[in-house]
Design an enzyme around this catalytic site. Sequence first.
Site, PDB file in Angstrom:
ATOM      1  N   ARG A 246      35.847  46.291  30.440  1.00 29.80           N
ATOM      2  CA  ARG A 246      35.798  47.573  31.091  1.00 29.80           C
ATOM      3  C   ARG A 246      37.117  48.364  30.576  1.00 29.80           C
ATOM      4  NH1 ARG A 246      36.491  48.208  36.900  1.00 29.80           N
ATOM      5  NH2 ARG A 246      38.265  47.032  36.507  1.00 29.80           N
TER       6      ARG A 246
ATOM      7  N   SER B 111      42.697  38.742  30.003  1.00 34.61           N
ATOM      8  CA  SER B 111      42.655  37.435  31.058  1.00 34.61           C
ATOM      9  C   SER B 111      42.565  36.112  30.479  1.00 34.61           C
ATOM     10  CB  SER B 111      41.210  37.679  31.996  1.00 34.61           C
ATOM     11  OG  SER B 111      41.184  38.831  32.553  1.00 34.61           O
TER      12      SER B 111
ATOM     13  N   ASP C  49      45.193  39.364  34.170  1.00 35.48           N
ATOM     14  CA  ASP C  49      44.551  39.900  34.995  1.00 35.48           C
ATOM     15  C   ASP C  49      45.021  39.393  36.726  1.00 35.48           C
ATOM     16  OD1 ASP C  49      43.814  37.149  34.613  1.00 35.48           O
ATOM     17  OD2 ASP C  49      41.440  37.461  35.194  1.00 35.48           O
TER      18      ASP C  49
HETATM   19  P1  ADP Z   1      35.656  37.864  35.306  1.00 34.63           P
HETATM   20  O1  ADP Z   1      36.169  36.742  35.995  1.00 34.63           O
HETATM   21  O2  ADP Z   1      34.922  37.437  34.160  1.00 34.63           O
HETATM   22  O3  ADP Z   1      36.665  38.911  35.351  1.00 34.63           O
HETATM   23  P2  ADP Z   1      34.159  38.197  37.941  1.00 34.63           P
HETATM   24  O4  ADP Z   1      35.460  37.966  38.638  1.00 34.63           O
HETATM   25  O5  ADP Z   1      33.222  39.314  38.147  1.00 34.63           O
HETATM   26  O6  ADP Z   1      34.636  38.561  36.344  1.00 34.63           O
HETATM   27  O7  ADP Z   1      33.435  36.863  37.692  1.00 34.63           O
HETATM   28  C1  ADP Z   1      32.303  36.619  37.176  1.00 34.63           C
HETATM   29  C2  ADP Z   1      31.762  35.521  37.246  1.00 34.63           C
HETATM   30  O8  ADP Z   1      31.625  34.978  38.846  1.00 34.63           O
HETATM   31  C3  ADP Z   1      30.520  34.835  36.391  1.00 34.63           C
HETATM   32  O9  ADP Z   1      30.755  34.399  35.249  1.00 34.63           O
HETATM   33  C4  ADP Z   1      30.065  34.019  37.409  1.00 34.63           C
HETATM   34  O10 ADP Z   1      30.268  32.498  37.133  1.00 34.63           O
HETATM   35  C5  ADP Z   1      30.311  34.083  38.987  1.00 34.63           C
HETATM   36  N1  ADP Z   1      29.452  34.802  39.596  1.00 34.63           N
HETATM   37  C6  ADP Z   1      28.572  35.602  39.562  1.00 34.63           C
HETATM   38  N2  ADP Z   1      27.852  36.237  40.588  1.00 34.63           N
HETATM   39  C7  ADP Z   1      28.208  35.209  41.542  1.00 34.63           C
HETATM   40  C8  ADP Z   1      27.873  35.216  42.696  1.00 34.63           C
HETATM   41  N3  ADP Z   1      26.997  35.854  43.440  1.00 34.63           N
HETATM   42  N4  ADP Z   1      28.391  34.032  43.523  1.00 34.63           N
HETATM   43  C9  ADP Z   1      29.461  33.388  43.001  1.00 34.63           C
HETATM   44  N5  ADP Z   1      29.885  33.371  41.715  1.00 34.63           N
HETATM   45  C10 ADP Z   1      29.264  34.351  40.893  1.00 34.63           C
HETATM   46 MG    MG Z   2      38.126  39.648  36.272  1.00 39.52          MG
END
Ligand code: ADP
Ligand code: MG
Length: 795
Positions: A417, A481, A535
């Site tokens: 982002r 991150s 992060d």
């Molecule tokens: P990041 O950690 O990559 O910065 P997020 O915090 O949005 O981004 O986490 C994304 C991850 O969360 C995805 O890779 C997936 O493993 C998990 N995820 C996505 N949707 C769900 C959901 N509905 N419930 C639980 N875990 C989820």
């Molecule tokens: Mg994140």
Amino acid sequence: MAQLFDYVADCLLDFMETNNLKHKKLPLGFTFSFPCKQTKLEEGVLLAWTKYFKVRGVQDTDVVSSLCKALQKHKDIDVDVLALVNDTVGTMMTCGYDDQRCEVGLIIGSGTNACYMEEMRHIDLLEGDEGRMCINTEWGAFGDDGALDDLRTEFDRELDLGSLNPGKQLFEKMISSLYLGELVRLILLKMTKEGLLFNGKVSTALLTKGKIEMKHVSAMEKYKEGLGNTKEILTELNLFPSEEDCIAVQHVCTIVSFRSANLCAATLAAILTRLRENKKLLRMRTTVGIDGGLYKTHPQYAKRLHKVVRRLVPNCDVRFLLSPSGSGKGAAMVTAVAYRLAAQRKQIDATLTPFLLSLETLREVKSKMRTEMEYGLKRETQGSATVKMLPTYVCGTPDGTEKGKFLALDLGGTNFRVLLVKIRSGRRRSVQMYNKIFAIPLEIMQGTGEELFDHIVQCIADFLEYMGIKGARLPLGFTFSFPCRQASIDKGTLVGWTKGFKATDCEGEDVVDMLREAIRRRNEFDLDIVAVVNDTVGTMMTCGYEDPNCEIGLIAGTGSNVCYMEDMKNIEIVEGNEGRMCINTEWGGFGDNGCIDSIRTKYDQEVDESSLNPGKQRYEKMTSGMYLGEIVRQILIDLTKQGLLFRGQISESLRRRGIFETKFLSQIESDRLALLQVRRILQQLGLDSTCEDSIIVKEVCGVVSKRAAQLCGAGLAAIVEKKRENRGVEHLQITVGVDGTLYKLHPHFSRVLHETVKELAPQCDVTFMLSEDGSGKGAALITAVAKRLHNVGQK
Ligand code: ADP
Ligand code: MG
């Protein structure tokens, strides 16, 4: 009472002798066709005798244990009473063996009763919402509260008064073969007394209770021979019937037996409607298993029943299946199923037990985490520490005087982002953000470093264009991150990729330099990179902006990580003992030295081995979104191999890595979801499941996500405890800023995490604060703080 069960035991002994079964240990199913309250399959307390039974001392006792007691008197019988089965249930099971659609069992014999498969969520008496359970309605007692009084005739009342159980089983007394002959007798008696039959001449036989039986009624109603039979039967009762008398008597029989069939059809229609509504179907196909002498032997009964049922529930296609050898076979069937389920249960438990962590184990995890954290902080041990405890050079949290426009980049585990953040200070303090999300294609995540950073700069260029700010040289914070070893706030050497990244030529390099070079290569705009931020730190700072008590940042998303404010005097690898600095723990690597291998299962090992970084990030691989679905998939494969799931067939889709995403755990574990919806989700994944399969899949998901939340909680308990000791207080109040989709969207993860922290760190009062847009906003805030401190330094 002892007599009854001794007799039953004697019969069994006799049977075993003639069939050469003595001295063999056998499971036994006991069909007992009287209303029992069951709390388990192998126990039943008799509520009341019905029909012609009235043995004293049995009511309110468990008939299974009475039978066992009687059996124990015989040294040479060795049986295991596994199931007590009502005859309706036995019938349903027997028919269910031939027709899997069979979900109703019906008895129309000496008594009447029905059972059907009810949804667990509708059975308030029992725990649990999953699946279905067979309910023995004991509908013979329908009307005992007066509900049928409008329909009952003077003959019904008279019959009831003369029965063994007056006032009880009123519906049964209008239906079943034990009573229909007597009803006919009472009607004929009255008609005769009123001069309507037999010239008004009553015989002693006609006056005698029980003289007309069901078999007589059936014979009299027989097509063709009926009339002759009637004459014969009446003559035997010492009546002198005319041709007209015989026709009238036949008519009475038909009225009585048709009323029975009609009433039975009506109550069955109620059950079928219930089933259809439970399934939310407009039209339903189903099968009813039936047993009982009246239904089987009466010449028109079955046809009549079928016809009326079809008229009452036109939207159900009902198949009526005669139970081949009745309730006995059914009892054996229930016993066999119980036997199979018990064996399956054992295997499933054996598979899932390694995922259940005791409080003791969690305490150990917490203390090991603490040990590893200490290693990471000490100069001598930090080189080999698995929890790296990276200094971030973030030394202050926002004080509200920050202001200006900042750019922020957020490279997480899945998305990239770019944000424009406007921070206002003073009384109208606020943060405004504009952002755009860009996907990072897999080939870039795992391509060359140059390609990755060129792509990042391309995204930035798009964003600047989009916002119309290409000319402005804005200060920029880069949320990155992944573990970085920092020498200052704007220098970060990538220690190693984690999660789904594996771009070449980056490990060991400074990510800020790589970004600067990519900007230079593009030669279109310039940026002032002020800070590289983990992060977790961004999340902590964002929450810290609202709540000064926030000194911990937690991520439970694609990966798992934590940062917290540590006293400088404890950080040996950074000069100086004054003040504090935020430490990025990189706790995902916890266990990489094998210290938690005792709780890792073979499924964790398989997930690890097929990952991008085998042997690394072992704790992360048990706790974060990128891996939970994969762990579930591994378990499902194993259960299928054991023949416990999907009929033992490992489908193409189950073989595919990554198809079971963690978001499906969230969906499947949602409390509001009915089993049917779970099946639909599995279907979409190409997994053709039965109801039983869905229950097991849900259980697997639950076990995996619960362990993840508990482990995460144990780690966090170690952090808050350390903070409490640092401050030297008895009781610590602290806020944890949290980000990550697993934490935010999983239905139970956050709750279990909170509970575990509370349990393992009882002296800490921990508040969890969700960070909205944590890491991006945080990067801007850190940049602002760094800018402010820098400006102060210049003055
Ligand atoms: P990041 O950690 O990559 O910065 P997020 O915090 O949005 O981004 O986490 C994304 C991850 O969360 C995805 O890779 C997936 O493993 C998990 N995820 C996505 N949707 C769900 C959901 N509905 N419930 C639980 N875990 C989820
Ligand atoms: Mg994140």
